[in-house]
Write an enzyme that holds these catalytic residues in place. Structure first.
Site, mmCIF file in Angstrom:
data_model
loop_
_atom_site.group_PDB
_atom_site.id
_atom_site.type_symbol
_atom_site.label_atom_id
_atom_site.label_comp_id
_atom_site.label_asym_id
_atom_site.label_seq_id
_atom_site.Cartn_x
_atom_site.Cartn_y
_atom_site.Cartn_z
ATOM 1 N N ASP A 1 -4.092 14.496 3.721
ATOM 2 C CA ASP A 1 -4.101 13.907 2.469
ATOM 3 C C ASP A 1 -3.911 15.739 1.178
ATOM 4 O O ASP A 1 -3.546 15.287 0.665
ATOM 5 C CB ASP A 1 -5.943 14.320 1.578
ATOM 6 C CG ASP A 1 -6.492 12.471 2.516
ATOM 7 O OD1 ASP A 1 -7.714 12.471 3.071
ATOM 8 O OD2 ASP A 1 -5.337 11.562 2.398
ATOM 9 N N SER B 1 -6.685 3.996 -1.652
ATOM 10 C CA SER B 1 -6.864 2.938 -1.761
ATOM 11 C C SER B 1 -7.874 1.902 -2.520
ATOM 12 O O SER B 1 -8.116 1.206 -2.258
ATOM 13 C CB SER B 1 -6.357 2.672 -0.141
ATOM 14 O OG SER B 1 -5.219 2.954 0.136
ATOM 15 N N ARG C 1 -16.531 9.936 0.071
ATOM 16 C CA ARG C 1 -16.038 8.959 0.541
ATOM 17 C C ARG C 1 -16.011 8.268 1.657
ATOM 18 O O ARG C 1 -16.659 9.477 2.883
ATOM 19 C CB ARG C 1 -14.907 8.394 0.546
ATOM 20 C CG ARG C 1 -13.679 7.361 1.346
ATOM 21 C CD ARG C 1 -11.952 7.551 0.908
ATOM 22 N NE ARG C 1 -11.414 7.009 1.292
ATOM 23 C CZ ARG C 1 -10.358 6.132 1.622
ATOM 24 N NH1 ARG C 1 -9.880 6.730 -0.049
ATOM 25 N NH2 ARG C 1 -9.573 5.367 2.759
ATOM 26 N N HIS D 1 1.554 8.180 5.726
ATOM 27 C CA HIS D 1 0.645 9.383 6.181
ATOM 28 C C HIS D 1 0.984 9.783 7.361
ATOM 29 O O HIS D 1 0.345 11.243 7.907
ATOM 30 C CB HIS D 1 -1.039 8.722 6.263
ATOM 31 C CG HIS D 1 -2.077 8.903 5.423
ATOM 32 N ND1 HIS D 1 -2.156 9.543 4.090
ATOM 33 C CD2 HIS D 1 -2.102 7.154 4.535
ATOM 34 C CE1 HIS D 1 -2.769 8.735 2.881
ATOM 35 N NE2 HIS D 1 -3.054 7.299 3.609
ATOM 36 N N ASP E 1 -1.408 0.925 -4.884
ATOM 37 C CA ASP E 1 -2.984 0.344 -4.934
ATOM 38 C C ASP E 1 -2.431 2.316 -5.388
ATOM 39 O O ASP E 1 -3.166 2.724 -6.020
ATOM 40 C CB ASP E 1 -3.366 0.387 -3.789
ATOM 41 C CG ASP E 1 -2.932 1.173 -2.589
ATOM 42 O OD1 ASP E 1 -4.204 1.994 -1.996
ATOM 43 O OD2 ASP E 1 -1.564 1.476 -2.664
ATOM 44 N N HIS E 2 -1.574 2.480 -4.968
ATOM 45 C CA HIS E 2 -1.259 4.436 -5.350
ATOM 46 C C HIS E 2 -0.184 4.785 -4.801
ATOM 47 O O HIS E 2 0.613 3.758 -4.044
ATOM 48 C CB HIS E 2 -2.752 5.171 -4.872
ATOM 49 C CG HIS E 2 -2.842 4.533 -3.081
ATOM 50 N ND1 HIS E 2 -1.613 5.425 -2.764
ATOM 51 C CD2 HIS E 2 -3.111 4.338 -2.720
ATOM 52 C CE1 HIS E 2 -2.101 4.992 -0.985
ATOM 53 N NE2 HIS E 2 -2.647 3.821 -1.280
ATOM 54 N N ASP F 1 2.529 3.065 3.370
ATOM 55 C CA ASP F 1 0.999 4.174 2.951
ATOM 56 C C ASP F 1 1.160 4.281 4.401
ATOM 57 O O ASP F 1 0.363 5.927 4.737
ATOM 58 C CB ASP F 1 -0.746 3.497 2.784
ATOM 59 C CG ASP F 1 -1.680 4.346 2.425
ATOM 60 O OD1 ASP F 1 -2.216 4.091 2.492
ATOM 61 O OD2 ASP F 1 -1.017 5.465 1.710
ATOM 62 N N LYS G 1 -6.077 -2.423 6.845
ATOM 63 C CA LYS G 1 -6.129 -1.857 5.408
ATOM 64 C C LYS G 1 -7.079 -3.442 5.234
ATOM 65 O O LYS G 1 -6.856 -4.235 3.950
ATOM 66 C CB LYS G 1 -5.057 -2.149 4.781
ATOM 67 C CG LYS G 1 -4.612 -1.046 4.520
ATOM 68 C CD LYS G 1 -4.905 0.270 3.470
ATOM 69 C CE LYS G 1 -3.872 1.883 3.670
ATOM 70 N NZ LYS G 1 -4.477 2.363 3.147
ATOM 71 N N ASP H 1 0.946 -1.319 -0.170
ATOM 72 C CA ASP H 1 0.017 -0.241 0.183
ATOM 73 C C ASP H 1 1.092 1.168 -0.173
ATOM 74 O O ASP H 1 1.386 1.214 1.070
ATOM 75 C CB ASP H 1 -1.181 -0.452 0.849
ATOM 76 C CG ASP H 1 -1.966 0.844 0.617
ATOM 77 O OD1 ASP H 1 -3.286 -0.106 0.761
ATOM 78 O OD2 ASP H 1 -2.032 1.478 0.829
ATOM 79 N N HIS I 1 -0.793 11.409 -1.003
ATOM 80 C CA HIS I 1 -0.903 9.816 -1.734
ATOM 81 C C HIS I 1 -0.394 11.334 -3.420
ATOM 82 O O HIS I 1 -0.260 11.861 -2.793
ATOM 83 C CB HIS I 1 -2.030 9.741 -2.532
ATOM 84 C CG HIS I 1 -2.753 8.613 -1.080
ATOM 85 N ND1 HIS I 1 -4.465 7.945 -1.621
ATOM 86 C CD2 HIS I 1 -1.916 8.449 -0.135
ATOM 87 C CE1 HIS I 1 -4.223 7.527 -0.092
ATOM 88 N NE2 HIS I 1 -3.012 7.341 0.163
HETATM 89 O O1 LIG Z 1 -8.396 7.744 5.036
HETATM 90 C C1 LIG Z 1 -7.312 8.182 4.693
HETATM 91 O O2 LIG Z 1 -6.449 6.806 5.950
HETATM 92 C C2 LIG Z 1 -6.572 9.139 3.758
HETATM 93 O O3 LIG Z 1 -7.180 9.582 4.057
HETATM 94 C C3 LIG Z 1 -6.606 8.179 2.562
HETATM 95 O O4 LIG Z 1 -6.037 6.779 2.738
HETATM 96 P P1 LIG Z 1 -6.724 5.883 1.713
HETATM 97 O O5 LIG Z 1 -7.136 5.745 0.379
HETATM 98 O O6 LIG Z 1 -4.883 4.515 1.169
HETATM 99 O O7 LIG Z 1 -6.864 4.987 2.956
HETATM 100 MN MN LIG Z 2 -3.784 2.471 -0.327
HETATM 101 MN MN LIG Z 3 -3.007 6.232 1.990
#
Ligand SMILES: O=C(O)[C@H](O)COP(=O)(O)O
Ligand SMILES: [Mn+2]
Ligand SMILES: [Mn+2]
Length: 513
Positions: free
Chosen positions: A157, A65, A261, A402, A439-440, A398, A331, A15, A461
């Site tokens: 973000d 993600s 989201r 963050h 995944d990104h 990931d 995750k 990730d 990201h």
């Molecule tokens: O929700 C989070 O942790 C981030 O804003 C986005 O991260 P993710 O897309 O890797 O979950």
């Molecule tokens: Mn991710």
């Molecule tokens: Mn992330």
């Protein structure tokens, strides 16, 4: 059902594993990763698109993600919720939406208020502040008498230390629309907790629903007392000229959640609506959400979801191939619900293993997270002959990325490298191929210029491509080079081909082998 022979494998998502220039702020390039470096040299490797239109996001939008795992599973780009919301705005459909029009006209008729609850940034992972512009214009057109903005600050973000700037932008949008006023300001660490810890959620509900909590005379003042950054700004209630709290929710009001989201706002949405419905001071409200949520409460959405069926989960089930899904809590939804196309149907052919996450985590102190136990589970599953495919996510690059802490992210990457070696050895012993993919992007860019042009820590990201490495597959199946250019939509077709099956009919991606 007898299953035809197949070539067993491991689909391993790292990730946040993006591929960018080896600059000083590239934590992945800085990390000592002898295993990943050797695999990229020895085995067919390519870099595929994981952002923007390639995966169903608006052009130039960083990957995330959810869409990353949805497209990895679907084998085709999927129009993501953010794109569908933007389309609803551009086409005028949102403005004409019957439920929204009826709700807003009712507020005007009954002299009630509209409450907008959402993340106030342009990170485009959970929300986009520009969606506020359209909603406020529509509210003004319906002459809603009071529109309260319950702003959630970001800093995850987008660069940290930018909350005040985004709140000023929200105020400018409201002034231009002639509707809207910020009533509360809450850091996303409180408002968007998804761990189930209501200790974070309660003060946000108290501020939004009842105007209870620390006070500030204006939004900027609410952001100054933020020793732990924008993410952890304490839920704060703004006060009006006569020092009374603004924006408490009254009976007959409407609440519109503006995140597109679901995964992080749903805990607050359920808690807030429960509090309004059955708390000490019950009030009836109309609840709406901009996009569909996976909440306990049924909240009518103004924009629907793209169909994501016919992906890897359906194909594996159709072929009677057993898969084991493994990740730690952060995750786990990604290797089950999202990779299955936001489908929580439990299939006979699937086993789900969730490794417990940390409570009240400090990932900069523990960049290894729970990687050891995740790796143990992958190694155990790889040894089982009846398992055709192990699908696992290593979260560290990931999740630690963050934090914006580059040093911790370098260490997270190094722990990941060691875990990959353990998995590679176990896969080889079991005659399994391993497909590694990001995944990104995230950790390959740990700094970003702020509005003043100075570099600031950046934990968000990127739009960078992500590596794909196909390791130790049966020689006969591996070309010298993988097909290029590729996107995440090509992963499921590649996995099915490596398994010895044809890509699914719904898959527009193509095998990279
Ligand atoms: O929700 C989070 O942790 C981030 O804003 C986005 O991260 P993710 O897309 O890797 O979950
Ligand atoms: Mn991710
Ligand atoms: Mn992330």
């Amino acid at each position: 059902m007898t299953t035809a022979p197949y070539n067993p494998g491991v689909l391993l998502v790292l990730d946040g594993w993006g591929h960018g220039p080896a600059t000083e702020d590239n934590a992945i390039a800085r990390a000592h990763t002898p295993v990943l470096d050797a695999l990229a040299t020895k085995y067919p490797t390519t870099y595929v698109d994981a952002s923007g239109e390639a995966v169903g996001l608006l052009p130039g939008t960083v990957g995330n993600s959810e869409i990353g795992h949805m497209v990895i599973g679907a084998g085709r780009p999927l129009e993501y919720d953010s794109l569908l919301v933007q389309r609803g705005i551009d086409s005028g459909a949102l403005r004409e939406h019957p439920l929204l029009s009826e709700t807003l006209s009712g507020l005007a008729r009954e002299d009630r208020a509209l409450h907008l609850v959402g993340l106030a940034s342009d990170g485009q992972i959970h929300a986009h502040i520009e969606h506020l512009r359209e909603l406020l214009d529509i509210a003004a057109a319906h002459q809603v008498p009071r529109v309260w903005i319950h702003a959630i600050t970001d800093g995850r973000d987008v660069a940290d230390g930018t909350a005040a700037e985004y709140l000023r932008r929200a105020e400018a949008i409201a002034a231009a629309a002639g509707a809207g006023r910020i009533a509360t300001v809450s850091g996303r660490g409180y408002a968007l907790d998804k761990s189930g810890d209501l200790g974070f959620t309660r003060p946000v509900t108290a501020a939004i629903a009842d105007g209870d909590g620390p006070r500030a005379s204006n939004a900027e003042a609410a952001t100054t007392n933020a020793p732990r950054g924008d993410v952890w700004i304490e839920p704060t209630v703004l006060t009006g000229e006569d020092d009374t709290p603004l924006g408490a929710i009254a009976d007959g009001d409407a609440v519109l959640f503006t995140n597109f989201r679901s995964d992080r706002i749903q805990q607050l949405a359920d808690h807030l609506l429960d509090h309004l419905r059955s708390g000490p001071h019950p009030r009836h409200v109309t609840a709406l959400s901009l996009a569909e949520y996976d909440t306990r409460a049924s909240i009518p959405a103004l924009v629907g979801r793209a169909d994501a069926s016919g992906g890897l989960a359906d194909e594996l089930e159709g072929h009677g191939l057993r898969s084991v899904r493994i990740a730690e809590k952060e995750k786990f939804e990604h290797v089950t619900y999202y990779i299955n196309g936001r489908d929580d149907r439990r299939r006979e052919t699937e086993e789900h293993i969730q490794v417990a996450g940390d409570t009240a985590p400090d990932y900069t102190a523990r960049p290894e997270m729970n990687l050891g136990r995740v790796t143990d589970a992958v190694v155990n599953a790889a040894a089982r002959d009846e398992v055709a495919l192990v699908i696992a996510n290593l979260a560290n690059i990931d999740v630690v990325g963050h934090t914006g802490d580059a040093e911790a992210t370098v260490r997270a990457t190094e722990f990941t490298d060691q875990a990959v070696e353990r998995i590679r050895v176990a896969a080889e012993a079991a005659g399994r191929w391993v497909l590694l993919v990001g995944d990104h992007g995230n950790a390959e860019q740990m700094a970003k210029a702020g509005p003043d042009g100075k570099p600031r820590p950046y934990g968000g990201h990127t739009t960078n491509p992500v590596p794909v490495i196909v390791v130790s597959a049966p020689e006969s199946m591996l070309p010298d080079r993988l097909v290029e250019p590729g996107t995440l939509a090509d992963i499921a077709p590649t996995v099915l081909t490596l398994l010895g099956r044809t890509p699914g009919p719904a898959m527009t991606g193509r095998s990279l082998t």
